[in-house]
Write an enzyme that holds these catalytic residues in place. Structure first.
Site, PDB file in Angstrom:
ATOM      1  N   HIS A 259       0.573  -1.137   0.139  1.00  0.00           N
ATOM      2  CA  HIS A 259       0.291   0.072  -0.433  1.00  0.00           C
ATOM      3  C   HIS A 259       0.633   1.619   0.332  1.00  0.00           C
ATOM      4  O   HIS A 259       0.251   2.083  -0.365  1.00  0.00           O
ATOM      5  CB  HIS A 259      -0.640   0.326   1.262  1.00  0.00           C
ATOM      6  CG  HIS A 259      -1.305   1.167   1.439  1.00  0.00           C
ATOM      7  ND1 HIS A 259      -2.606   1.172   0.025  1.00  0.00           N
ATOM      8  CD2 HIS A 259      -2.162   2.556   2.088  1.00  0.00           C
ATOM      9  CE1 HIS A 259      -3.549   2.213   0.817  1.00  0.00           C
ATOM     10  NE2 HIS A 259      -2.488   3.064   1.730  1.00  0.00           N
ATOM     11  N   CYS A 260       2.131   1.286   0.688  1.00  0.00           N
ATOM     12  CA  CYS A 260       3.181   2.324   0.979  1.00  0.00           C
ATOM     13  C   CYS A 260       3.898   3.173  -0.318  1.00  0.00           C
ATOM     14  O   CYS A 260       3.106   4.043  -0.780  1.00  0.00           O
ATOM     15  CB  CYS A 260       3.963   1.906   2.023  1.00  0.00           C
ATOM     16  SG  CYS A 260       2.780   1.883   3.353  1.00  0.00           S
ATOM     17  N   ILE A 261       4.752   1.922  -1.256  1.00  0.00           N
ATOM     18  CA  ILE A 261       6.020   3.278  -1.897  1.00  0.00           C
ATOM     19  C   ILE A 261       5.312   2.839  -2.659  1.00  0.00           C
ATOM     20  O   ILE A 261       5.178   3.985  -4.131  1.00  0.00           O
ATOM     21  CB  ILE A 261       6.423   1.398  -2.489  1.00  0.00           C
ATOM     22  CG1 ILE A 261       6.956   1.460  -0.661  1.00  0.00           C
ATOM     23  CG2 ILE A 261       7.920   2.229  -3.059  1.00  0.00           C
ATOM     24  CD1 ILE A 261       7.893   2.180   0.186  1.00  0.00           C
TER      25      ILE A 261
END
Length: 420
Positions: A259-261
């Site tokens: 979900h982040c990078i």
């Protein structure tokens, strides 16, 4: 018993947070709109990688309770919002889940309550989106209730760092809000780091992931030209990381997931364009490079099959590991999905194996699951190691395979082994 905190959103972020607060002796209520998730948790069953059924059962025994009843939010001294913020169609954050959670809190808000947003978003969200919705009922942030932002830093599958020992950044709407949030987290988190305000705390999370995004793009681009120049990039990285200062090792791969990078840096890029009218060029270039990696892997696969006199169309290509990182079941934004789709589009017979994924939903059954990876690599025309799970004996798999394309730099060198 009074409720010390309600955690809104019981996924990869909210549930570990609830676990640590419960362990510290706090009475924690979990709120989620998914009735099945709530029922499973109350029965002592986990739905995320980082917590086992035994962990959840221990939480329940310690007083944790999950609910879908919005009216119970008002029982809590603190409300922590941990809902997802995916990308919207225009590339900015989709705040619908955040807005719904905030509106639910607003309907139950009472004087003295602490409200913390943990969901990753663009700078200014806490002050410009969250605060007005909470204040609509007449209570004022920093006067009647406390408001803060504290970015989630959960790394699924990380055995070393979890909610307790990962430093917690906190930015308050006012100094008193920051103090209330720091006091809340300080009970069950080892270190609290105070940011100047909510915007600084929001931006800190985006800087962390933008840093990783850009450095991953750097080595991904190097992987392409190092291959053309006959340079072993994995050996280059091993040599470079021997320097005890000034260098941090990043590694190439078939794309970026989670979900982040692949998502968070776009919040910052979108915000810069929308507010200032010019691009955040580093982020946009990194996104372009990283998003091209699945297509680059497909081209390499096609080239390797050509060396055997085989067309990609009709060839059996086995993908090993389809989650976004090793040793977990989380498939969010996994690069294995665009990789498989592009192989299918070119007529390949795509197969997959993953010890954590018994059924691969995104491909709609177009990719056939191989039950035995060792037998699978022996029968496939080419095998791609997409994710290196601990369950894989890579040496054996590489030795058994007809052709083995290693995108993770872990297979032993050999005539049949090719690295990204």
């Amino acid at each position: 018993m009074a409720v010390d905190a309600v955690i809104i959103g019981l996924g990869y972020v909210g549930l570990p947070l609830a676990q640590e607060a419960t362990r510290a002796g706090r009475k924690v209520l979990g709120f989620d709109i998914n009735q099945h998730v709530v029922d499973e948790l109350n029965a002592g069953r986990s739905h995320i990688d980082d917590l086992s059924d035994a962990d959840v059962a221990q939480m329940v025994a310690g007083g944790f309770e999950a609910t879908t009843d919005e009216s119970r939010l008002g029982e809590a001294a603190a409300a922590v919002i941990c809902v997802p913020t995916p990308l919207s169609q225009d590339g900015g954050p989709d705040l619908r889940a955040v807005e719904a959670a905030v509106d639910a809190v607003a309907r139950q808000l009472r004087p003295g309550m602490l409200v913390v947003l943990e969901s990753t978003t663009y700078p200014g969200t806490t002050d410009e989106v969250v605060r007005p919705r909470l204040e609509a009922g007449g209570l004022v942030a920093g006067v009647d209730f406390y408001l803060a932002f504290s970015p989630e830093r959960i790394d699924p599958g990380n055995a070393k760092f979890g909610a307790k020992n990962t430093p917690k950044v906190v930015g308050g709407h006012t100094p008193a809000c920051a103090e209330a949030a720091a006091e809340f987290y300080g009970v069950f988190v080892e270190q609290v780091v105070r940011a100047k305000g909510t915007r600084e705390a929001e931006t800190a999370k985006l800087l962390e992931n933008t840093y990783r995004h850009i450095n991953i793009a750097l080595v991904n681009e190097m992987a392409r030209f190092c291959h053309e120049l006959g340079i072993d990039l994995w050996d280059v990285i091993n040599a470079a990381k021997s320097k005890p200062f000034g260098f941090q090792a990043f590694y190439p791969g078939p794309g970026v997931g989670g979900h982040c990078i692949p998502i968070d840096p776009n919040y910052l890029s979108h915000n810069v364009r929308a507010r200032l009218g010019y691009p955040f060029r580093f982020v946009e270039l990194a996104q372009e490079i990283n998003s091209q990696m699945p297509a680059y892997v497909v081209q390499r696969v096609q080239d390797l099959l050509n060396e055997d006199g085989k067309p990609l169309k009709g060839s059996a290509v086995l993908l090993l590991g389809v989650t976004y990182k090793p040793n977990i079941a989380d498939q969010r934004e996994s690069p294995a999905v665009p990789l498989a789709r592009q192989l299918l589009a070119k007529g390949a017979n795509v197969q997959y194996h993953d010890p954590h994924v018994p059924s691969w939903g995104p491909l709609g059954g177009q990719a056939v699951r191989v039950e035995d990876p060792t037998a699978g690599v022996a029968e496939a025309d080419l095998t791609v190691l997409v994710q290196n799970h601990r369950e894989y004996d890579v040496d054996l798999l590489a030795k058994t395979a007809t052709r083995f394309f290693d995108t993770r730099g872990v297979a032993p060198e050999g005539a049949k082994v090719h690295r990204l």
